[in-house]
Structure formats: C-alpha cells, structure tokens
Design a protein around this motif. Structure first.
Motif, PDB file in Angstrom:
ATOM      1  N   ILE A 105      13.816  11.160  19.795  1.00 17.27           N
ATOM      2  CA  ILE A 105      14.365  11.956  18.691  1.00 17.27           C
ATOM      3  C   ILE A 105      14.842  11.047  17.558  1.00 17.27           C
ATOM      4  CG2 ILE A 105      16.301  13.471  18.064  1.00 17.27           C
ATOM      5  CD1 ILE A 105      15.840  14.801  20.891  1.00 17.27           C
ATOM      6  N   LYS A 106      15.511   9.957  17.886  1.00 19.31           N
ATOM      7  CA  LYS A 106      15.989   9.016  16.863  1.00 19.31           C
ATOM      8  C   LYS A 106      14.841   8.422  16.052  1.00 19.31           C
ATOM      9  CE  LYS A 106      20.134   7.442  19.285  1.00 19.31           C
ATOM     10  NZ  LYS A 106      20.721   6.266  19.973  1.00 19.31           N
ATOM     11  N   LYS A 107      13.689   8.226  16.678  1.00 22.99           N
ATOM     12  CA  LYS A 107      12.555   7.612  15.986  1.00 22.99           C
ATOM     13  C   LYS A 107      11.722   8.607  15.177  1.00 22.99           C
ATOM     14  CE  LYS A 107      11.984   3.636  18.992  1.00 22.99           C
ATOM     15  NZ  LYS A 107      12.916   2.838  18.305  1.00 22.99           N
ATOM     16  N   VAL A 108      11.736   9.878  15.556  1.00 19.39           N
ATOM     17  CA  VAL A 108      10.829  10.862  14.960  1.00 19.39           C
ATOM     18  C   VAL A 108      11.544  11.857  14.046  1.00 19.39           C
ATOM     19  CG1 VAL A 108       9.164  12.675  15.529  1.00 19.39           C
ATOM     20  CG2 VAL A 108       9.263  10.638  16.929  1.00 19.39           C
ATOM     21  N   CYS A 109      12.849  11.988  14.188  1.00 17.44           N
ATOM     22  CA  CYS A 109      13.577  13.039  13.466  1.00 17.44           C
ATOM     23  C   CYS A 109      14.449  12.475  12.353  1.00 17.44           C
ATOM     24  CB  CYS A 109      14.439  13.834  14.447  1.00 17.44           C
ATOM     25  SG  CYS A 109      13.457  14.670  15.699  1.00 17.44           S
ATOM     26  N   ASP A 110      14.734  13.327  11.368  1.00 12.84           N
ATOM     27  CA  ASP A 110      15.653  12.956  10.292  1.00 12.84           C
ATOM     28  C   ASP A 110      17.039  12.742  10.885  1.00 12.84           C
ATOM     29  OD1 ASP A 110      14.125  12.903   7.944  1.00 12.84           O
ATOM     30  OD2 ASP A 110      14.141  15.092   7.813  1.00 12.84           O
ATOM     31  N   ASN A 111      17.601  11.553  10.679  1.00 12.60           N
ATOM     32  CA  ASN A 111      18.892  11.215  11.276  1.00 12.60           C
ATOM     33  C   ASN A 111      19.998  12.229  10.960  1.00 12.60           C
ATOM     34  OD1 ASN A 111      20.372   9.477  12.968  1.00 12.60           O
ATOM     35  ND2 ASN A 111      21.360   8.596  11.161  1.00 12.60           N
ATOM     36  N   PRO A 112      20.117  12.729   9.710  1.00 19.38           N
ATOM     37  CA  PRO A 112      21.200  13.687   9.434  1.00 19.38           C
ATOM     38  C   PRO A 112      21.068  15.006  10.207  1.00 19.38           C
ATOM     39  CG  PRO A 112      20.261  12.858   7.380  1.00 19.38           C
ATOM     40  CD  PRO A 112      19.397  12.361   8.489  1.00 19.38           C
ATOM     41  N   THR A 113      19.869  15.297  10.738  1.00 18.84           N
ATOM     42  CA  THR A 113      19.678  16.564  11.461  1.00 18.84           C
ATOM     43  C   THR A 113      19.930  16.429  12.962  1.00 18.84           C
ATOM     44  OG1 THR A 113      17.308  16.255  11.955  1.00 18.84           O
ATOM     45  CG2 THR A 113      17.896  17.236   9.802  1.00 18.84           C
ATOM     46  N   ILE A 114      20.145  15.202  13.446  1.00 13.62           N
ATOM     47  CA  ILE A 114      20.338  15.003  14.883  1.00 13.62           C
ATOM     48  C   ILE A 114      21.739  15.464  15.271  1.00 13.62           C
ATOM     49  CG2 ILE A 114      20.420  13.316  16.765  1.00 13.62           C
ATOM     50  CD1 ILE A 114      18.338  11.671  15.178  1.00 13.62           C
ATOM     51  N   ARG A 115      21.758  16.337  16.281  1.00 16.52           N
ATOM     52  CA  ARG A 115      23.035  16.877  16.765  1.00 16.52           C
ATOM     53  C   ARG A 115      23.052  16.820  18.284  1.00 16.52           C
ATOM     54  NH1 ARG A 115      22.321  21.140  12.422  1.00 16.52           N
ATOM     55  NH2 ARG A 115      23.434  20.204  10.701  1.00 16.52           N
ATOM     56  N   ARG A 116      24.249  16.603  18.829  1.00 19.55           N
ATOM     57  CA  ARG A 116      24.427  16.529  20.281  1.00 19.55           C
ATOM     58  C   ARG A 116      25.398  17.618  20.733  1.00 19.55           C
ATOM     59  NH1 ARG A 116      23.790  12.036  17.749  1.00 19.55           N
ATOM     60  NH2 ARG A 116      22.376  10.444  18.505  1.00 19.55           N
ATOM     61  N   TYR A 117      25.071  18.214  21.872  1.00 18.42           N
ATOM     62  CA  TYR A 117      25.884  19.301  22.411  1.00 18.42           C
ATOM     63  C   TYR A 117      26.137  19.046  23.896  1.00 18.42           C
ATOM     64  CZ  TYR A 117      24.112  21.646  18.225  1.00 18.42           C
ATOM     65  OH  TYR A 117      23.778  21.965  16.937  1.00 18.42           O
ATOM     66  N   SER A 118      27.378  19.150  24.306  1.00 17.73           N
ATOM     67  CA  SER A 118      27.726  19.050  25.721  1.00 17.73           C
ATOM     68  C   SER A 118      28.427  20.327  26.137  1.00 17.73           C
ATOM     69  CB  SER A 118      28.659  17.871  25.976  1.00 17.73           C
ATOM     70  OG  SER A 118      27.997  16.667  25.720  1.00 17.73           O
ATOM     71  N   TYR A 119      27.968  20.903  27.233  1.00 11.69           N
ATOM     72  CA  TYR A 119      28.581  22.091  27.830  1.00 11.69           C
ATOM     73  C   TYR A 119      28.743  23.232  26.818  1.00 11.69           C
ATOM     74  CZ  TYR A 119      29.472  18.963  31.698  1.00 11.69           C
ATOM     75  OH  TYR A 119      29.309  18.080  32.735  1.00 11.69           O
ATOM     76  N   VAL A 120      27.742  23.434  25.984  1.00 10.71           N
ATOM     77  CA  VAL A 120      27.733  24.524  25.007  1.00 10.71           C
ATOM     78  C   VAL A 120      26.884  25.658  25.579  1.00 10.71           C
ATOM     79  CG1 VAL A 120      26.995  25.186  22.676  1.00 10.71           C
ATOM     80  CG2 VAL A 120      28.045  22.953  23.065  1.00 10.71           C
ATOM     81  N   SER A 121      27.358  26.886  25.475  1.00  9.95           N
ATOM     82  CA  SER A 121      26.599  28.024  26.009  1.00  9.95           C
ATOM     83  C   SER A 121      25.262  28.138  25.292  1.00  9.95           C
ATOM     84  CB  SER A 121      27.385  29.326  25.842  1.00  9.95           C
ATOM     85  OG  SER A 121      27.321  29.774  24.499  1.00  9.95           O
TER      86      SER A 121
END
Length: 192
Positions: A105-121
């Motif tokens: 994802i870091k290599k192929v995606c726009d960095n400002p659009t990268i988001r991380r979610y933990s334990y989100v419904s």
C-alpha cells in the motif's frame, strides 16, 4: 453476506483478457496524460465492469500465481499486483505480492490517503470508505489483502477469498466476513 455472482451453478465469464488489458492501459495512459475527474471515472468504471469481472471465479490458493483469469490459482497478494500491472501501473508484481500488504500500500497508494484502523466495526469502516470518495483502494488485513472499489453508490471488497467459495469474488464491503473479522485494516487509494 451477498456475493454478487451465483454460486450454485457454474457460470463462465467470457472475456478477451488481452483486449481488455490493452483497453484499460489506454484509459490509464489517457488519464495520466490529462488527469481530469471524467477520465478517472471512466477508468474506475472500466475496472469495475470489465477488467475485474474477468477474474471472478478464478480459484484461490495460498501459492497461486496465475497471470491469466480462470486458469490456475491465485493468492490474494498476486491477485492485487497482477490486476494493477494489467491496468497499466508499473509494479514489481512478485516482490509486492509477497510483501506485507501495508508495504504494498505504501508503494502503490497516495500517502495522504493511507489510513489505519484497529478494532473498528465493519459499519464504521464502510462509512469511512464511502466518505473517502470514488476510487480504487487497496486494503490490507491481519492476514489478507484485496481491493475496495468505491463507485460512489456502493463499496465492494474484491479479493481472492480463502473461505468458501475459495475464488476471486466481489462482495459488498459492509457484508464481508473476512473484512469484518480483521482486527487491523490499512487502506490507501491507488495512485493513478
């Protein structure tokens, strides 16, 4: 979970994959030459309606590396990198398919659009995807990867599924068992 193709009877999707690949690459080059929203919509719609459906039903295997839809087997990471390569993005198919999905994802995606979610419904996650807007996204999970395609009316999880029916499927993102069961999710919009 509603899969968007019948599972009880075998269906055959006939596509001239070489032609579809070439057309998708042309749409990608047109967009790169003159990036405008209308051209991006054409590219996303072509992926949704033509390129990705060729892969539906292609069997999953942990070691699958096929480069041709419907022949052989394909693992989740190889599915993602093969589609990106066939759409015209310059990717290191094998290297990216074998790395952690967050690195892909870091290599192929726009960095400002990268988001991380933990334990989100799953419902909150699906709402956030909808809010991110139209586009093709890569999603990395605890032990899996695939695409999220947001066409602005619905978000779909398109992946080489390791659970039944153990093949490439398209399902509504908020109804996916695999997407819902992952405790960690990282997502990024594909950089065209």
């Amino acid at each position: 979970m509603q899969l968007l193709f019948p599972l009880k009877k075998k269906i055959t999707i006939t596509c001239d994959y070489s032609f579809i690949k070439a057309h998708c690459r042309k749409l990608y080059q047109d967009y790169k030459t003159l990036p405008e929203p209308k051209k991006e919509i054409q590219l996303i719609n072509f992926l949704k309606d033509s390129l990705l459906p060729c892969w539906y039903g292609t069997k999953w295997d942990f070691y699958g590396t096929t480069e041709e839809p419907g022949k052989g087997t394909i693992a989740c990471g190889y599915f993602v990198t093969t589609v990106l390569r066939d759409a015209g993005l310059l990717t290191q198919r094998t290297k990216l398919a074998q790395c952690a999905s967050e690195e892909m994802i870091k290599k192929v995606c726009d960095n400002p659009t990268i988001r991380r979610y933990s334990y989100v419904s799953i419902n909150d996650f699906a709402k956030q995807i909808k809010d991110m807007g139209r586009g093709l996204y890569i999603v990395g999970l605890d032990y899996h990867t695939g695409f999220i395609l947001n066409d602005s009316t619905e978000s779909y999880f398109i992946h080489s599924s390791y659970i039944k029916p153990t093949c490439v499927v398209r399902e509504k993102a908020n109804e996916s068992i695999i997407l819902a069961s992952s405790k960690y999710r990282v997502i990024g919009k594909v950089k065209w």
